[in-house]
Design a protein around this motif. Sequence first.
Motif, PDB file in Angstrom:
ATOM      1  N   SER A  96     108.548   0.947  31.303  1.00  0.00           N
ATOM      2  CA  SER A  96     108.445  -0.239  29.676  1.00  0.00           C
ATOM      3  C   SER A  96     109.202   0.366  28.455  1.00  0.00           C
ATOM      4  CB  SER A  96     107.036  -0.719  29.916  1.00  0.00           C
ATOM      5  OG  SER A  96     105.947   0.552  29.273  1.00  0.00           O
ATOM      6  N   ARG A  97     109.097  -1.017  27.797  1.00  0.00           N
ATOM      7  CA  ARG A  97     109.212  -0.759  26.350  1.00  0.00           C
ATOM      8  C   ARG A  97     108.415  -0.434  25.753  1.00  0.00           C
ATOM      9  NH1 ARG A  97     109.054  -5.794  27.511  1.00  0.00           N
ATOM     10  NH2 ARG A  97     108.648  -7.546  25.912  1.00  0.00           N
ATOM     11  N   SER A  98     106.861  -0.780  25.906  1.00  0.00           N
ATOM     12  CA  SER A  98     106.068  -1.127  24.715  1.00  0.00           C
ATOM     13  C   SER A  98     104.457  -0.533  24.744  1.00  0.00           C
ATOM     14  CB  SER A  98     105.593  -2.121  23.774  1.00  0.00           C
ATOM     15  OG  SER A  98     105.361  -2.880  24.561  1.00  0.00           O
ATOM     16  N   PRO A  99     103.791   0.030  25.000  1.00  0.00           N
ATOM     17  CA  PRO A  99     102.039  -0.545  25.329  1.00  0.00           C
ATOM     18  C   PRO A  99     102.108  -1.957  26.064  1.00  0.00           C
ATOM     19  CG  PRO A  99     101.911   1.182  23.568  1.00  0.00           C
ATOM     20  CD  PRO A  99     103.368   0.231  23.773  1.00  0.00           C
ATOM     21  N   ALA A 100     102.366  -2.255  25.372  1.00  0.00           N
ATOM     22  CA  ALA A 100     102.540  -4.472  25.385  1.00  0.00           C
ATOM     23  C   ALA A 100     102.751  -4.753  26.777  1.00  0.00           C
ATOM     24  CB  ALA A 100     102.710  -5.178  24.373  1.00  0.00           C
ATOM     25  N   ALA A 101     104.191  -4.245  27.164  1.00  0.00           N
ATOM     26  CA  ALA A 101     105.165  -4.841  27.898  1.00  0.00           C
ATOM     27  C   ALA A 101     104.088  -3.867  29.078  1.00  0.00           C
ATOM     28  CB  ALA A 101     106.221  -4.462  27.825  1.00  0.00           C
ATOM     29  N   TRP A 102     103.847  -3.029  29.348  1.00  0.00           N
ATOM     30  CA  TRP A 102     102.949  -1.652  30.214  1.00  0.00           C
ATOM     31  C   TRP A 102     101.442  -2.405  30.664  1.00  0.00           C
ATOM     32  CZ3 TRP A 102     100.377   3.396  30.895  1.00  0.00           C
ATOM     33  CH2 TRP A 102     100.788   3.638  32.075  1.00  0.00           C
ATOM     34  N   GLY A 103     100.895  -2.052  29.997  1.00  0.00           N
ATOM     35  CA  GLY A 103      99.803  -3.337  29.756  1.00  0.00           C
ATOM     36  C   GLY A 103     100.205  -4.851  30.235  1.00  0.00           C
ATOM     37  N   GLU A 104     101.343  -5.564  30.220  1.00  0.00           N
ATOM     38  CA  GLU A 104     101.760  -6.408  31.368  1.00  0.00           C
ATOM     39  C   GLU A 104     102.024  -6.370  32.560  1.00  0.00           C
ATOM     40  OE1 GLU A 104     104.178  -9.959  29.992  1.00  0.00           O
ATOM     41  OE2 GLU A 104     103.413  -8.819  27.779  1.00  0.00           O
TER      42      GLU A 104
END
Length: 319
Positions: free
Chosen positions: A289-297
């Motif tokens: 994932s490109r960011s923590p937010a993207a990983w969270g999604e």
Amino acid sequence: MSLDSTSVDLQAHPALAGITVFERGWLSSNNVLIHARGDEPGAVLVDSGHVSHAAQTEALVRHALQGRPLARIVNTHLHSDHCGGNAALQRAFGAEVLTPPGHADAVRRWDEETLSYAPTGQHCERFELHGTLVPGEPVRAGGRQFEVIAAPGHDPESVVLFDAASGLLISADALWENGFGVVFPELEGESAFDDVATVLDMIERLPVSVVVPGHGRPFTDVPAALARARTRLASFVNDPQRHARYAAKVLISFHLMEVRGQTLPELVEWVERTRYFASVWQSSGQAESRSPAAWGELLASELVASGAARRVGERIEPA
């Protein structure tokens, strides 16, 4: 009255005579009420659940005590799901609180960084500390003498309580019927899988007849539980990325239980401001994932797909 708890009636087993176990939902740890005997000043409660369930915990304890006093609360460790009811129970019963010594100063200062509540984005109400549970020293309750045993791994400061006379082990998150708690030090770059193995070996050497875990039902088949825990540990040792993904999903699941669901934008906002989640992504999530937010999604969608969470309109809610 609807309470988020199952009162586990195991009085037929001699190791649990004089003890009431409240098996809670996964947001709250189990609560173990050791009823007073003889001239003891009152009952002792091991772990008090999450702050969101504090009123329920008080009602359960009050009903079980039937007007008798609660003298002490002892915490196996200081994660928010094990000590969140402390403050409410202190107000209700005037009970003293004892915790493992490692974070006692942090409790007195109410240092939410050291206590992990700020970096994990979790909540716990401040409580007053009266003493510590020192490994190697006994705790007397219910006419029993419990040995306080250090149990690092899931949490460096965690302890378990063992009554050798009856074979009762209050294992907290060191051993469940089907595993053990997330090994949080590993997520911070500190080696702790060996600590988990050492604690499992220690439990195997004890003459345990009944285990009351921090989550899930009490059980008696200790060899089978240890075998499952060791299999799980081996899978994490062989693939630390698997443990990190599991831990990140636990953080999301716990948060969803704590707030009882959120829209995806609200969940992403929580992910972005939760430093612990970001640090796990930094070490283990960047490859996918490109960011923590993207990983969270991504992880939230996997929780929904697996049935561990559900979509209700625009909200993601605990299953």
